[in-house]
Design an enzyme around this catalytic site. Sequence first.
Site, PDB file in Angstrom:
ATOM      1  N   SER A  90       1.079  -1.580  -0.128  1.00  0.00           N
ATOM      2  CA  SER A  90      -0.150   0.396   0.242  1.00  0.00           C
ATOM      3  C   SER A  90       1.058   1.095  -0.068  1.00  0.00           C
ATOM      4  O   SER A  90       0.007   2.207   0.110  1.00  0.00           O
ATOM      5  CB  SER A  90      -1.421  -0.138   1.010  1.00  0.00           C
ATOM      6  OG  SER A  90      -2.935  -1.117   0.937  1.00  0.00           O
ATOM      7  N   PHE A 155     -13.745  -9.312   0.027  1.00  0.00           N
ATOM      8  CA  PHE A 155     -14.673 -10.117  -0.644  1.00  0.00           C
ATOM      9  C   PHE A 155     -13.948 -11.141  -1.711  1.00  0.00           C
ATOM     10  O   PHE A 155     -14.534 -12.199  -2.418  1.00  0.00           O
ATOM     11  CB  PHE A 155     -15.389  -9.084  -1.148  1.00  0.00           C
ATOM     12  CG  PHE A 155     -16.187  -8.762  -0.428  1.00  0.00           C
ATOM     13  CD1 PHE A 155     -16.831  -9.485   0.780  1.00  0.00           C
ATOM     14  CD2 PHE A 155     -15.983  -7.019  -0.531  1.00  0.00           C
ATOM     15  CE1 PHE A 155     -17.740  -8.178   1.871  1.00  0.00           C
ATOM     16  CE2 PHE A 155     -17.342  -6.060   0.443  1.00  0.00           C
ATOM     17  CZ  PHE A 155     -18.026  -7.502   1.438  1.00  0.00           C
ATOM     18  N   TYR A 189     -10.717   2.531   5.360  1.00  0.00           N
ATOM     19  CA  TYR A 189      -9.007   2.032   4.074  1.00  0.00           C
ATOM     20  C   TYR A 189     -10.585   1.115   3.286  1.00  0.00           C
ATOM     21  O   TYR A 189     -11.175  -0.091   3.824  1.00  0.00           O
ATOM     22  CB  TYR A 189      -8.624   1.515   5.018  1.00  0.00           C
ATOM     23  CG  TYR A 189      -7.155   1.388   4.476  1.00  0.00           C
ATOM     24  CD1 TYR A 189      -6.673   2.240   4.185  1.00  0.00           C
ATOM     25  CD2 TYR A 189      -6.931   0.393   3.647  1.00  0.00           C
ATOM     26  CE1 TYR A 189      -5.824   2.488   3.672  1.00  0.00           C
ATOM     27  CE2 TYR A 189      -6.436  -0.373   3.542  1.00  0.00           C
ATOM     28  CZ  TYR A 189      -4.943   1.324   2.998  1.00  0.00           C
ATOM     29  OH  TYR A 189      -3.273   0.510   2.244  1.00  0.00           O
ATOM     30  N   ASN A 191      -8.803  -0.032  -0.758  1.00  0.00           N
ATOM     31  CA  ASN A 191      -8.431  -0.300  -2.207  1.00  0.00           C
ATOM     32  C   ASN A 191      -9.258  -0.387  -3.003  1.00  0.00           C
ATOM     33  O   ASN A 191      -8.765   0.248  -3.984  1.00  0.00           O
ATOM     34  CB  ASN A 191      -8.001  -2.057  -1.886  1.00  0.00           C
ATOM     35  CG  ASN A 191      -6.689  -2.105  -1.159  1.00  0.00           C
ATOM     36  OD1 ASN A 191      -5.907  -1.130  -1.018  1.00  0.00           O
ATOM     37  ND2 ASN A 191      -7.140  -2.922   0.415  1.00  0.00           N
ATOM     38  N   GLY A 335       2.087  -0.809   4.502  1.00  0.00           N
ATOM     39  CA  GLY A 335       0.650  -2.166   4.013  1.00  0.00           C
ATOM     40  C   GLY A 335       1.670  -3.032   4.603  1.00  0.00           C
ATOM     41  O   GLY A 335       2.710  -3.383   4.114  1.00  0.00           O
TER      42      GLY A 335
END
Length: 381
Positions: A90, A155, A189, A191, A335
């Site tokens: 990250s 997910f 947070y 992504n 990250g």
Amino acid sequence: MTIRRVVGAIAVGASVAALSAPAAAAHGPITDAAAVKAQLDLITSTDRIPGALAEVRDRRGRSVTITSGTAELGTDRAMVDGDGRFRIASVTKPFTAVAVLQLVARQQVRLDAPVETYLPGVVRGTGEGSEIDGRDIKVRQLLQHTSGLPDYVTFANPAERDQPVEAAELVRIALSHKPDFDPGEGWKYSNTGYVLAGMIVERLTHKDIGTAVTDLVIRPAHLRNTYWPPAGERRIRGPHARNYTVDNADPAGPLVDVTEFEPSWAGASGAMVSTPSDLNRFWQKLLGGQLLPGWALAQMHTVVPAPGLGKGVEYGLGVIRLPLSCGGHIWVHGGDLAGGGVANISGQDDSGRAATVYITALTGGAGVDHMRRTMDVALCS
């Protein structure tokens, strides 16, 4: 690409490579190398992590690199130095944010414009996420994690992560789930926001995100050992340490080598490869005003509370304002790649010193906690 474990509130051998003694003596030590070494040795001796590294660079460009452990499990191969490459996870996000802000400076993007302006019809929720609509989400909110967009990483199917994937598919995974909150009404947070930011960069530059970030950020910052691996390129180029993770089927058993990793699953949120030396140069170029005009850097530094990251931690546009135990703050990002077996934290303090710490395996929370403690020691000792 997760960060909560890495940042939080900072309240076989080891080596130290530094400048020559006369140069160091002329201006004083950059950091307490022995104290940093002790922290790294703790990581490699008690946390089942083969290798760990810290590099600190002062505002004059002098640097010291401290390492512990080995570059490859089961061997006596020395841990790589500050020019050894690793997946920065990250810490890719500040690069993506700078690329977006470069387009803002060129008046191609407005931070408070809806995402729909630049990606028409792309952000439309389905199923449980049917209320998600790109007309309600601002570009700024993508970069600041205030969009409410579900994080696709939560997910995605781990079994599928060895094959290339399109950014649009990562977004579709997220859009089928309920949003975390209404846009602008919270902080969490995600992504997904950075994958969308990367898609905006691609749409406006007519280049893939790796080429665009190379042209807009990596080359202007003169980062010679940093690159954006294309989809399908699973190996790390050049000198690097091996990376490991725990076998979920046998947590107490041997670590699993996960050095090869499909970068498209991280995309604009975490795909890049760099070195400690290059990252420290990046922070000094960025915060020194050499990559963005002053008003754009001020936008980047406009922060909101980030309650998920710890007490006193705030998030700007791709950067975190993190308190140090000795007072003051560091502009930082961190990250880890759960499937890539690496974690790191990198940034610059108020005095202009930059530091990067990374570990070559993910074996549990203790190693990451000790890593961020090493960062604090490097800048406070």
